[in-house]
Write a protein that holds these residues in place. Structure first.
Motif, PDB file in Angstrom:
ATOM      1  N   HIS A 108       1.219  -8.918   5.707  1.00  0.00           N
ATOM      2  CA  HIS A 108       2.280  -8.775   4.275  1.00  0.00           C
ATOM      3  C   HIS A 108       2.813 -10.195   4.721  1.00  0.00           C
ATOM      4  O   HIS A 108       3.100 -10.705   5.905  1.00  0.00           O
TER       5      HIS A 108
ATOM      6  N   HIS B 187      -6.729  -2.998   1.089  1.00  0.00           N
ATOM      7  CA  HIS B 187      -5.824  -2.807   2.114  1.00  0.00           C
ATOM      8  C   HIS B 187      -5.176  -2.332   3.390  1.00  0.00           C
ATOM      9  O   HIS B 187      -4.845  -1.026   3.222  1.00  0.00           O
TER      10      HIS B 187
ATOM     11  N   HIS C 150      -0.162  -1.256  -6.335  1.00  0.00           N
ATOM     12  CA  HIS C 150       0.585  -0.208  -5.508  1.00  0.00           C
ATOM     13  C   HIS C 150       1.200  -0.406  -7.474  1.00  0.00           C
ATOM     14  O   HIS C 150       2.827  -0.407  -6.818  1.00  0.00           O
TER      15      HIS C 150
ATOM     16  N   HIS D  90       7.985  -5.860  -3.863  1.00  0.00           N
ATOM     17  CA  HIS D  90       8.868  -4.770  -2.542  1.00  0.00           C
ATOM     18  C   HIS D  90      10.156  -5.233  -2.809  1.00  0.00           C
ATOM     19  O   HIS D  90      11.100  -4.295  -2.823  1.00  0.00           O
TER      20      HIS D  90
ATOM     21  N   GLU E 127      -0.853  -9.707   1.433  1.00  0.00           N
ATOM     22  CA  GLU E 127      -0.235  -9.043   0.604  1.00  0.00           C
ATOM     23  C   GLU E 127       1.161 -10.079   0.137  1.00  0.00           C
ATOM     24  O   GLU E 127       1.843 -10.072   1.179  1.00  0.00           O
TER      25      GLU E 127
ATOM     26  N   SER F  99       1.914  -8.059  -4.633  1.00  0.00           N
ATOM     27  CA  SER F  99       2.989  -6.802  -5.062  1.00  0.00           C
ATOM     28  C   SER F  99       4.179  -6.394  -4.923  1.00  0.00           C
ATOM     29  O   SER F  99       4.818  -7.955  -4.557  1.00  0.00           O
TER      30      SER F  99
ATOM     31  N   ASP G 248      -3.731   1.357   2.385  1.00  0.00           N
ATOM     32  CA  ASP G 248      -2.545   0.425   2.234  1.00  0.00           C
ATOM     33  C   ASP G 248      -2.079   0.932   4.268  1.00  0.00           C
ATOM     34  O   ASP G 248      -0.492   1.228   4.237  1.00  0.00           O
TER      35      ASP G 248
HETATM   36 ZN   LIG Z   1       3.020  -2.962  -0.330  1.00  0.00          ZN
END
Ligand SMILES: [Zn+2]
Ligand SMILES: [Zn+2]
Length: 270
Positions: free
Chosen positions: A39, A6, A156, A112, A84, A110, A231
């Motif tokens: 992302h 990541h 996460h 967010h 991601e 993920s 990350d």
């Molecule tokens: Zn994230």
């Protein structure tokens, strides 16, 4: 060292890192494999100051760059093509179409956004108590998982805690046992890995995301696949806190962590 699965580069809105520098850092740390996971958040709110659409990804240019790097570094490190993806239940169809269209090795799903807003933006949830916000976030995570589950790891899991007013100080994950169990059971059912994201250590929470109790609980519920990611948004954070992550995983009863190639799991001894 454990493969970092990541990390972000300048293909992400919030990183200026040159991909080559991230790779060189991983090589210097002795990694044999990494996955770059820039992302992509569909339907992300526009930046109120600039009016710009953020966290979009130029996937064709990104893929071309990763292919070039894979070739250039093939004798030194294996580079996987990841993304991601920001989960939002109403985007189910678009997310399915996207992950089927591009030949990713690894997709991190993920959360967010909560109710279409980013907890990172402190003003969004000013009127909400931390506990209420955390609970809502966990509930929304299961809803998202039920709607869409074509990805390899859940990023996460308790990310929201990074942005609570008290951060981790008053966070007791046992208070959300029912909500979190629901998420973990869905991961086992859909054969999605749990990510141990050491970003929490970097943010000074004192634990990775998710909290070690959640990692142990996932194991108790039959979870077998864990991925590890820093990350990192800049080279110095590649592999951050991985010794701590390995120790936590062993304590939780894991002997292997998981990497993905062509979306298939490969188990590696811890
Ligand atoms: Zn994230
Ligand atoms: Zn990330």
């Amino acid at each position: 060292m454990i493969a970092d699965c990541h990390m972000h580069t300048s293909f992400s809105t919030d990183s200026k890192a040159c991909p080559e520098e991230m790779i060189e850092r991983a090589i210097a740390l002795g990694m044999k494999e990494i996955c770059i996971t820039d992302h992509y958040d569909m339907d992300y709110p526009r930046n109120p100051r600039t009016g710009e659409e953020e966290f979009q990804l130029d996937t064709p240019a990104y893929q071309a760059k990763i292919r070039e790097l894979q070739e250039r570094y093939r004798d030194r490190i294996q580079i996987r093509f990841g993304v991601e993806l920001g989960l939002q239940a109403h985007l189910k169809g678009q997310m399915e179409e996207y992950v089927r269209r591009w030949p990713f090795d690894f997709v991190i799903g993920s959360m967010h956004l909560l109710n279409g807003k980013d907890p990172y933006d402190c003003e969004s949830f000013q009127d909400m108590e931390d506990r209420e916000m955390y609970r809502a976030y966990f509930r929304a995570t299961s809803e998202n998982l039920r709607a869409f589950h074509e990805f390899q790891t859940l990023g996460h899991l308790d990310y929201v805690v990074r942005y609570g007013k008290s951060k981790g100080a008053e966070y007791r994950c046992g208070e959300y046992r029912d909500e979190i169990d629901e998420i973990l059971k869905l991961l086992v059912e859909y054969q999605i890995a749990l990510e141990v994201n050491t970003g929490g250590l970097k943010y000074g929470l004192g634990f990775p995301n998710p909290h070690p109790e959640i990692i142990r609980r996932y194991r108790e519920l039959g979870g077998e696949m864990v991925t590890v990611g820093s990350d990192a948004h800049e080279p110095r954070h590649v592999g951050f806190g991985f010794d701590t992550a390995a120790e936590l995983l062993r304590e939780a009863g894991f002997q292997y962590y998981t990497q993905f190639t062509d979306k298939k799991p490969v188990f590696v001894k811890l």
